[in-house]
Write an enzyme that holds these catalytic residues in place. Structure first.
Site, short mmCIF file in Angstrom:
data_model
loop_
_atom_site.label_atom_id
_atom_site.label_comp_id
_atom_site.label_asym_id
_atom_site.label_seq_id
_atom_site.Cartn_x
_atom_site.Cartn_y
_atom_site.Cartn_z
CE1 TYR A 199 90.00 8.84 61.22
CE2 TYR A 199 91.50 7.09 61.92
CZ TYR A 199 90.69 8.16 62.22
OH TYR A 199 90.55 8.56 63.52
CG HIS A 254 95.87 9.19 68.13
ND1 HIS A 254 95.50 10.51 68.28
CD2 HIS A 254 95.17 8.73 67.06
CE1 HIS A 254 94.62 10.83 67.34
NE2 HIS A 254 94.40 9.77 66.60
CG HIS A 266 95.69 5.47 63.47
ND1 HIS A 266 94.55 4.76 63.74
CD2 HIS A 266 95.45 6.73 63.93
CE1 HIS A 266 93.65 5.54 64.31
NE2 HIS A 266 94.17 6.76 64.45
#
Length: 551
Positions: free
Chosen positions: A45, A164, A166
């Site tokens: 992901y 963003h 991760h």
């Protein structure tokens, strides 16, 4: 702050997904709906081609191959466990002790172990930051949080309007083999405070703000829910009491009291045995009973006592005047301070619209940054800043070498640290000065609304003012004695002629003397002016038609 989240990863299966991703590129197009949680396929992901500009925005730290990061995480854990002789089980088939990979999922206390931590760091679309800049900000944030001793992988996603990061970092220290300590502190009220998550937020905010990042607001629903969790009942009690005390002195009867309470956003209910109150301009959900406001005097804010108090009041106060006066009082209290210290531009890391990030040394070897809100600062014409600190203020010290050394610093400690660097003399404001100012303002307000000699409200305030003046007199004596004691200490140092650290100690004592003198002069001036005004009032006592007013 930049919007952040964090998750703990407890199982090896949730780490071991990058291998399948590398072997079959078709699996990189992960549909989140296929899984209960994206943690089930965490690395695929994170590294999705569509989200990361075809893997250009994926990088690692102390990792040879970011697409095999899970295996390297596990290998680090194995090395640490084998070094300690842990995680071995007896194999009855081979009759030998063999290393158990699965046992890594269990901590020594029998609970689930944390194998890695997943952090999310989101930026506003209005920041104007490039994906590469956002990626670098994430790297700086995690390096500071972990002290640069933990493996991590960071992927910057560009699939949404807000860029963003991760970030997944190994919970095992690559240098020492020790586990990362995610600190949770239990507060006096029994609640648990997530200290490490707060450190992550503050570090992220500081580093991002330096690059010009703005705040991403949480949705009203979520922010309200989170706000009510930490908002304690004691805060509500204090605000309710403040409004009630003000209303008791500026209302003539119960109807007037209710009308002005509504104007001050205070809901009042006298229908039950006990009066209940609720703030209408705050997030208070449940009513607060009057009996819980003052445990030593539960009847103070109940109906009968309120009516008895109001009968003694005189004067006329419009709703508008009461609201304006109360707002002025709250603003004065908010802007009050205990210490004033001047800092120079070289002491400032960077400035944002919300405040200053100031460089501070803690002890001999810790260098870090502290944030101070703009409402506590004034920019001077020479480029310096005045800071206004309270005794009970606390500030979060962020050690730039690593978050393990982060800590909270109280207002007096920060004041001393800052003044040591530039040699400025901090000013300590005596609390009684604020008390005298508040009482003087209250008396003037009553006098301007026809409360003359003999009015109960005026009598109470005058008595409090006399007590404050007496306290000021006692404080002046104490400050005089403190100056004498400091002078004696300075003379002892000079007479002793000891070289070891004498110069520095003598300089510190001189700074203390200067600071106390400034505080004493401010208090003496306030004392003399107030006593002079009181003497004037005594001379016009025989003219009751004239309202008395303190200048």
């Amino acid at each position: 702050m930049v919007y952040t989240k964090h998750f703990a990863i407890h199982t090896i299966d949730r780490l071991r997904n990058s291998k399948d991703y590398i072997e079959n590129a078709a699996k990189t197009l992960v549909e989140k709906s296929e899984f209960k949680s994206h943690l089930d396929n965490l690395f695929p992901y994170m590294m999705n081609d569509e989200k990361t500009y075809a893997k250009q925005l994926v990088s690692g730290y102390m990792i040879h191959n970011v697409y095999e990061a899970s295996e390297e995480f596990i290998a680090t854990k194995q090395l640490a466990a084998k070094e300690k002789g842990e995680n071995y089980i007896f194999n009855p088939m081979t009759k030998r002790l063999e290393f158990s990979l699965k046992s890594l999922e269990r901590a020594k206390n029998g609970k689930q172990a944390v194998l890695a931590y997943h952090l999310i760091q989101s930026f506003s679309p209005e920041d104007g930051l490039s994906p590469e800049e956002v990626h670098e900000l994430g790297r700086q944030t995690i390096l500071e949080l972990t002290g640069g001793e933990y493996e991590f992988v960071i992927a910057t996603h560009v699939d949404k309007a807000h860029l963003h990061n991760h970030i997944v970092f190994n919970s095992t220290n690559a240098m020492t083999g020790k586990q990362f300590e995610w600190q949770l502190s239990r507060l006096r009220n029994g609640k648990v405070k997530d200290m490490t998550y707060e450190a992550f937020q503050k570090i992220s905010d500081r580093i991002a703000s330096k690059a010009g990042a703005k705040i991403i607001e949480v949705s009203p629903k979520n922010s309200h829910a989170k706000y009510t969790k930490w908002q304690t009942e004691n805060i509500f009690k204090s605000r309710i009491k403040s409004r009630l005390d003000f209303l008791l002195e500026h209302s003539l009867d119960l109807d007037d009291f209710k009308t002005k309470a509504k104007a001050l956003n205070l809901a009042v209910d006298f229908s039950g045995k006990w009066a209940t109150y609720r703030l209408l301009d705050d997030v208070q959900v449940r009513n607060t009973r009057g009996r819980n406001l003052v445990k030593s005097d539960p009847e103070r804010y109940n109906l009968e006592r309120i009516e008895a108090h109001l009968k003694k009041n005189t004067g006329t106060f419009s709703v508008e005047d009461v609201v304006n006066q109360y707002e002025e009082k709250i603003e004065t209290i908010k802007n009050d301070f205990d210490y004033q210290v001047t800092i120079e531009p070289w002491q400032i890391d960077h400035v944002t619209a919300k405040g200053l990030y100031i460089n501070v040394d803690f002890g001999l070897s810790q260098h870090g940054v502290i944030f101070i809100g703009a409402y506590k600062t004034d920019l001077l014409e020479d480029g310096n800043y005045n800071l206004y600190l309270k005794i009970n203020d606390y500030f979060y010290f962020m050690d730039t070498a690593g978050a393990a050394n982060n800590r909270f610093m109280m207002g007096p400690t920060l004041m001393r640290q800052l003044s040591l660097y530039n040699g400025t003399v901090p000013i300590a404001k005596e609390k009684v000065i604020s008390t005298i100012d508040e009482l003087t303002e209250a008396i003037n307000f009553l006098a301007s609304h026809e409360v003359t000699e003999g009015g109960e409200q005026l009598v109470r305030l005058e008595q409090q003012l006399l007590e404050a003046v007496q306290e000021a007199k006692e404080r002046l004596k104490a400050l005089d004695q403190k100056i004498r004691d400091l002078n004696d200490s300075a003379k002892e140092l000079i007479v002793s002629k000891e070289d070891g650290g004498q110069g520095k100690s003598l300089e510190q004592i001189r700074n203390q003397i200067n600071s106390v003198k400034v505080s004493r002069d401010l208090l003496k001036q306030k004392y003399e002016v107030t006593v002079g005004e009181i003497n004037k009032y005594q001379q016009i006592i025989h003219e009751p038609t004239l309202p008395r007013q303190i200048n």
